[in-house]
Design a protein around this motif. Sequence first.
Motif, short mmCIF file in Angstrom:
data_model
loop_
_atom_site.label_atom_id
_atom_site.label_comp_id
_atom_site.label_asym_id
_atom_site.label_seq_id
_atom_site.Cartn_x
_atom_site.Cartn_y
_atom_site.Cartn_z
N ALA A 194 0.59 -1.69 0.11
CA ALA A 194 -0.18 0.33 -0.16
C ALA A 194 1.44 1.50 0.08
O ALA A 194 2.52 1.13 -0.13
CB ALA A 194 -1.11 -0.36 1.31
N ASP B 129 -9.68 3.95 9.01
CA ASP B 129 -9.57 2.29 8.58
C ASP B 129 -8.07 2.21 8.51
O ASP B 129 -7.75 1.15 7.62
CB ASP B 129 -9.33 3.14 6.81
CG ASP B 129 -10.82 3.49 6.44
OD1 ASP B 129 -12.15 2.56 6.67
OD2 ASP B 129 -11.06 4.57 5.67
N ARG C 8 -10.40 -4.71 7.33
CA ARG C 8 -10.72 -4.68 5.85
C ARG C 8 -9.05 -4.28 4.97
O ARG C 8 -8.67 -4.92 4.67
CB ARG C 8 -11.57 -3.84 5.51
CG ARG C 8 -11.71 -3.33 3.95
CD ARG C 8 -12.98 -2.69 3.74
NE ARG C 8 -14.40 -3.74 3.89
CZ ARG C 8 -15.77 -3.40 4.56
NH1 ARG C 8 -15.79 -2.30 4.78
NH2 ARG C 8 -16.78 -4.64 3.99
N THR C 9 -8.57 -3.31 6.17
CA THR C 9 -7.54 -2.04 5.20
C THR C 9 -6.10 -3.52 5.03
O THR C 9 -5.56 -3.52 4.39
CB THR C 9 -6.86 -0.75 5.74
OG1 THR C 9 -7.87 -0.65 5.39
CG2 THR C 9 -5.42 -0.89 6.00
N GLU D 14 -7.11 -6.32 2.91
CA GLU D 14 -5.84 -5.62 1.38
C GLU D 14 -4.81 -5.79 1.21
O GLU D 14 -4.35 -6.08 0.09
CB GLU D 14 -6.65 -3.91 0.73
CG GLU D 14 -8.20 -4.35 0.90
CD GLU D 14 -8.63 -2.47 0.56
OE1 GLU D 14 -8.17 -1.72 1.60
OE2 GLU D 14 -10.11 -2.52 1.03
N ASP D 15 -3.95 -5.69 2.28
CA ASP D 15 -2.08 -5.99 2.23
C ASP D 15 -2.29 -7.43 1.57
O ASP D 15 -1.39 -7.74 1.22
CB ASP D 15 -1.94 -5.89 3.56
CG ASP D 15 -2.09 -3.98 4.30
OD1 ASP D 15 -2.57 -3.29 4.03
OD2 ASP D 15 -1.76 -4.30 5.08
#
Length: 292
Positions: free
Chosen positions: A16, A78, A83-84, A87-88
């Motif tokens: 990210a 966030d 959720r973050t 995504e990682d």
Amino acid sequence: MTPSIPGFDYQRVDVADGVELNVAVGGSGTPLVLLHGFPQTHLMWRHVAADLATDHTVICPDLRGYGDSDKPAEDGPDVYSKRTMAEDTLALAHTLGHERIALAGHDRGALVAFRAGLDHPDAITHLACLDVLPTLNMWEALHGVQAAVGFHLYLMAQPPGLAEQMIQNSSDAFFSYFLDIWANDSEAVPPAVRQVYLDACRAAVPSIVADYRASAGIDIEHDRADRAAGRKLTMPVSVLQQDWGAALGYEAAALWGAWADDLNHSTVSCGHFMAEEAPETIAKALRDLLAR
């Protein structure tokens, strides 16, 4: 010499904007990502990962905010949401060349795995969650004096400032408490590995607290929205837990069953750190899952 997973290569992977994860990768074959829990690092998987690497590509990252991975400032809800962090995990897999992965997590890592399974069902072939309840169910299950076992959850749910200061001022005592009280086998975490955990946690107090704070806020919102929408895990799911249900007044298999139709739920007799206390049991359970 700093402990590592034997035979695994280490690298840093950009997942990210401004966030790189420390990752150990070993073996060959279909990909399996293993996510660690609290108060540990990727090293908690050292036995299981070495076993599974004989026929799988095994990927063991430190979660954002933990271990040697980056620890971005908590400048919004966030940043440390599951959720973050999910995504990682998918960004890590994609960078390493894998569009679909099997995913297993323990404790905090299991919450990330759970969220990844709900948010990215097409990318997760199989899912395992070790010794945890989904965030929303966990908060609903804790009540009365029995909730004292989760005192750290309430401490780290507070607004920024006090919890970080209290924990930083006695970090080794704080994190050692959980390593001691949650283990049935005191020798499962040898001194050198224990020191890695304590050093890593001491350097990550703000981000660890932020991770837990997210689970008292935005993570609950995400779970509530999914439950209201009837979203479920669509892949084969295995859950292994200690039998805390009788003490806290809930039926774990039923709670998990509401989230997953293809569920294999079982209890284990070891302590919380099951990948270190009973690695053969965990490796077999993951192999059984992958065969489904």
